[in-house]
Scaffold this motif. Structure first.
Motif, PDB file in Angstrom:
ATOM      1  N   ALA A   1       1.534  -1.301   0.101  1.00 55.74           N
ATOM      2  CA  ALA A   1      -0.080   0.373   0.202  1.00 55.74           C
ATOM      3  C   ALA A   1       0.473   1.716  -0.017  1.00 55.74           C
ATOM      4  O   ALA A   1       0.246   2.224  -0.873  1.00 55.74           O
ATOM      5  CB  ALA A   1      -1.026  -0.165   1.148  1.00 55.74           C
ATOM      6  N   ALA A   2       1.630   1.257   0.455  1.00 58.51           N
ATOM      7  CA  ALA A   2       2.759   2.135   0.964  1.00 58.51           C
ATOM      8  C   ALA A   2       3.235   2.435  -0.469  1.00 58.51           C
ATOM      9  O   ALA A   2       3.238   3.517  -0.850  1.00 58.51           O
ATOM     10  CB  ALA A   2       3.256   2.553   1.797  1.00 58.51           C
ATOM     11  N   GLN A   3       3.967   1.806  -0.902  1.00 65.84           N
ATOM     12  CA  GLN A   3       4.734   1.378  -2.034  1.00 65.84           C
ATOM     13  C   GLN A   3       3.832   1.803  -3.160  1.00 65.84           C
ATOM     14  O   GLN A   3       4.352   2.752  -4.287  1.00 65.84           O
ATOM     15  CB  GLN A   3       5.449  -0.061  -2.405  1.00 65.84           C
ATOM     16  N   ALA A   4       2.422   1.804  -3.581  1.00 62.96           N
ATOM     17  CA  ALA A   4       1.149   2.317  -4.510  1.00 62.96           C
ATOM     18  C   ALA A   4       1.140   3.865  -3.902  1.00 62.96           C
ATOM     19  O   ALA A   4       0.347   4.331  -4.787  1.00 62.96           O
ATOM     20  CB  ALA A   4      -0.157   1.330  -4.016  1.00 62.96           C
ATOM     21  N   GLY A   5       1.656   4.179  -3.418  1.00 59.41           N
ATOM     22  CA  GLY A   5       1.209   6.052  -2.572  1.00 59.41           C
ATOM     23  C   GLY A   5       0.129   6.243  -2.243  1.00 59.41           C
ATOM     24  O   GLY A   5      -0.517   7.007  -1.619  1.00 59.41           O
ATOM     25  N   LEU A   6      -0.763   5.563  -1.573  1.00 61.11           N
ATOM     26  CA  LEU A   6      -1.482   5.330  -0.406  1.00 61.11           C
ATOM     27  C   LEU A   6      -1.255   5.768   0.676  1.00 61.11           C
ATOM     28  O   LEU A   6      -0.119   5.721   1.363  1.00 61.11           O
ATOM     29  CB  LEU A   6      -2.297   4.092   0.111  1.00 61.11           C
ATOM     30  N   ARG A   7      -2.007   7.121   1.551  1.00 60.77           N
ATOM     31  CA  ARG A   7      -1.473   7.740   2.593  1.00 60.77           C
ATOM     32  C   ARG A   7      -2.928   7.719   3.386  1.00 60.77           C
ATOM     33  O   ARG A   7      -3.963   7.418   2.761  1.00 60.77           O
ATOM     34  CB  ARG A   7      -1.264   9.682   1.710  1.00 60.77           C
ATOM     35  N   SER A   8      -2.543   7.961   5.034  1.00 63.48           N
ATOM     36  CA  SER A   8      -3.324   8.144   5.815  1.00 63.48           C
ATOM     37  C   SER A   8      -4.235   9.260   5.271  1.00 63.48           C
ATOM     38  O   SER A   8      -3.483  10.422   4.975  1.00 63.48           O
ATOM     39  CB  SER A   8      -2.456   8.468   7.109  1.00 63.48           C
ATOM     40  N   GLY A   9      -5.659   9.102   5.877  1.00 69.03           N
ATOM     41  CA  GLY A   9      -6.281  10.295   5.522  1.00 69.03           C
ATOM     42  C   GLY A   9      -7.157  10.326   3.730  1.00 69.03           C
ATOM     43  O   GLY A   9      -8.101  10.931   3.120  1.00 69.03           O
ATOM     44  N   ASP A  10      -6.521   9.258   2.907  1.00 74.30           N
ATOM     45  CA  ASP A  10      -6.858   9.032   1.554  1.00 74.30           C
ATOM     46  C   ASP A  10      -8.288   8.058   1.656  1.00 74.30           C
ATOM     47  O   ASP A  10      -8.678   7.922   2.738  1.00 74.30           O
ATOM     48  CB  ASP A  10      -6.709   8.098   0.498  1.00 74.30           C
ATOM     49  N   GLU A  11      -9.188   8.535   0.975  1.00 72.56           N
ATOM     50  CA  GLU A  11     -10.667   8.078   0.068  1.00 72.56           C
ATOM     51  C   GLU A  11     -11.053   7.230  -0.548  1.00 72.56           C
ATOM     52  O   GLU A  11     -10.098   7.810  -1.900  1.00 72.56           O
ATOM     53  CB  GLU A  11     -11.709   9.166   0.328  1.00 72.56           C
ATOM     54  N   ILE A  12     -10.959   6.175  -0.261  1.00 68.54           N
ATOM     55  CA  ILE A  12     -10.998   4.814  -1.782  1.00 68.54           C
ATOM     56  C   ILE A  12     -12.074   5.539  -2.365  1.00 68.54           C
ATOM     57  O   ILE A  12     -12.886   5.183  -2.026  1.00 68.54           O
ATOM     58  CB  ILE A  12     -10.951   4.030  -1.241  1.00 68.54           C
ATOM     59  N   THR A  13     -12.399   5.490  -3.687  1.00 70.60           N
ATOM     60  CA  THR A  13     -13.204   6.116  -3.861  1.00 70.60           C
ATOM     61  C   THR A  13     -13.799   5.168  -5.514  1.00 70.60           C
ATOM     62  O   THR A  13     -15.070   4.750  -5.745  1.00 70.60           O
ATOM     63  CB  THR A  13     -13.679   7.513  -4.867  1.00 70.60           C
ATOM     64  N   THR A  14     -12.850   4.250  -6.198  1.00 68.49           N
ATOM     65  CA  THR A  14     -12.572   3.684  -6.833  1.00 68.49           C
ATOM     66  C   THR A  14     -12.471   2.308  -6.862  1.00 68.49           C
ATOM     67  O   THR A  14     -10.678   2.572  -5.894  1.00 68.49           O
ATOM     68  CB  THR A  14     -12.992   4.129  -8.355  1.00 68.49           C
ATOM     69  N   LEU A  15     -12.228   0.752  -7.653  1.00 67.80           N
ATOM     70  CA  LEU A  15     -11.497  -0.076  -8.046  1.00 67.80           C
ATOM     71  C   LEU A  15     -11.636  -0.702  -8.918  1.00 67.80           C
ATOM     72  O   LEU A  15     -12.821  -0.936  -9.429  1.00 67.80           O
ATOM     73  CB  LEU A  15     -11.897  -1.412  -6.655  1.00 67.80           C
ATOM     74  N   ASN A  16     -10.419  -0.900 -10.011  1.00 74.07           N
ATOM     75  CA  ASN A  16     -10.217  -0.722 -10.905  1.00 74.07           C
ATOM     76  C   ASN A  16     -11.494  -0.462 -11.710  1.00 74.07           C
ATOM     77  O   ASN A  16     -12.324  -0.806 -12.559  1.00 74.07           O
ATOM     78  CB  ASN A  16      -9.952  -2.518 -11.241  1.00 74.07           C
ATOM     79  N   GLY A  17     -11.635   0.967 -11.614  1.00 72.26           N
ATOM     80  CA  GLY A  17     -12.388   1.613 -12.667  1.00 72.26           C
ATOM     81  C   GLY A  17     -13.855   0.968 -11.796  1.00 72.26           C
ATOM     82  O   GLY A  17     -14.383   2.396 -12.705  1.00 72.26           O
ATOM     83  N   ARG A  18     -14.377   0.874 -11.232  1.00 66.99           N
ATOM     84  CA  ARG A  18     -16.113   0.515 -10.143  1.00 66.99           C
ATOM     85  C   ARG A  18     -15.449   1.482  -9.161  1.00 66.99           C
ATOM     86  O   ARG A  18     -14.366   1.419  -7.928  1.00 66.99           O
ATOM     87  CB  ARG A  18     -16.117  -0.896 -10.571  1.00 66.99           C
TER      88      ARG A  18
END
Length: 177
Positions: free
Chosen positions: A34-51
């Protein structure tokens, strides 16, 4: 009977709706996928593979599905300032992906967790003749430290207790202020 029950359930969901918890990222472990992907604390996940995702349940099921498949999950995320970007979590090792499909290992294995509100480490109930009762813990006591180390909240206290189950420990407690 089956059709009647299905219709009744559908009407109940239409009237009451369902509860979904926003998929806000809490902690992110350094050097994790997740860290290597650039995910950061406070991010809101809005889509997963375009959905579009409605909540944490959609994210969990989608990640599980992608880890069971090729190990690539493209998350659309929005940060606290409203900026949108992609975070590409890629787990190419088949053995590691297989471990991630075990119950309760997915998020830890990917290296992130969902945000949770702070819950203080308050004692809710003390069972008679329990180790807590023998230690004179009481309902309403707030645990401030565990073996000399500060306790940030209930989740951390639970983790410490699980790690030291069956051992004698020293708790710092605040009672009635």
């Amino acid at each position: 009977n089956f059709v009647s029950a299905s219709l009744l359930l559908a009407v109940m969901f239409l009237v009451n709706g369902t509860t979904e918890v926003r998929p806000l990222v809490g902690n992110v472990t350094a050097q994790s996928p997740a860290a290597q992907a650039g995910l950061r604390s406070g991010d809101e996940i809005t889509t997963l593979n375009g959905r579009a995702v409605r909540g944490q349940g959609d994210v969990l099921l989608g990640l599980l599905d992608h880890m069971s498949d090729d190990g690539l999950a493209v998350l659309g995320v929005r940060d606290a300032q409203g900026n949108v970007r992609e975070a590409r979590i890629n787990v190419s090792d088949a053995e590691q992906r297989k471990r991630l499909t075990e119950p309760e290992l997915l998020l830890d294995g990917l290296g992130f967790g969902f945000w949770r509100p702070h819950v203080p480490a308050l004692i809710g109930e003390v069972l008679p003749d329990s180790p807590a009762a023998k230690a004179d813990l009481r309902k309403g006591d707030e645990v401030l430290s565990f073996n000399g180390s500060p306790v940030a909240g209930f989740a951390e206290l639970r983790e410490q207790i699980e790690r030291h189950g069956g051992e004698e420990v020293l708790l710092g407690v605040r009672r009635e202020g």
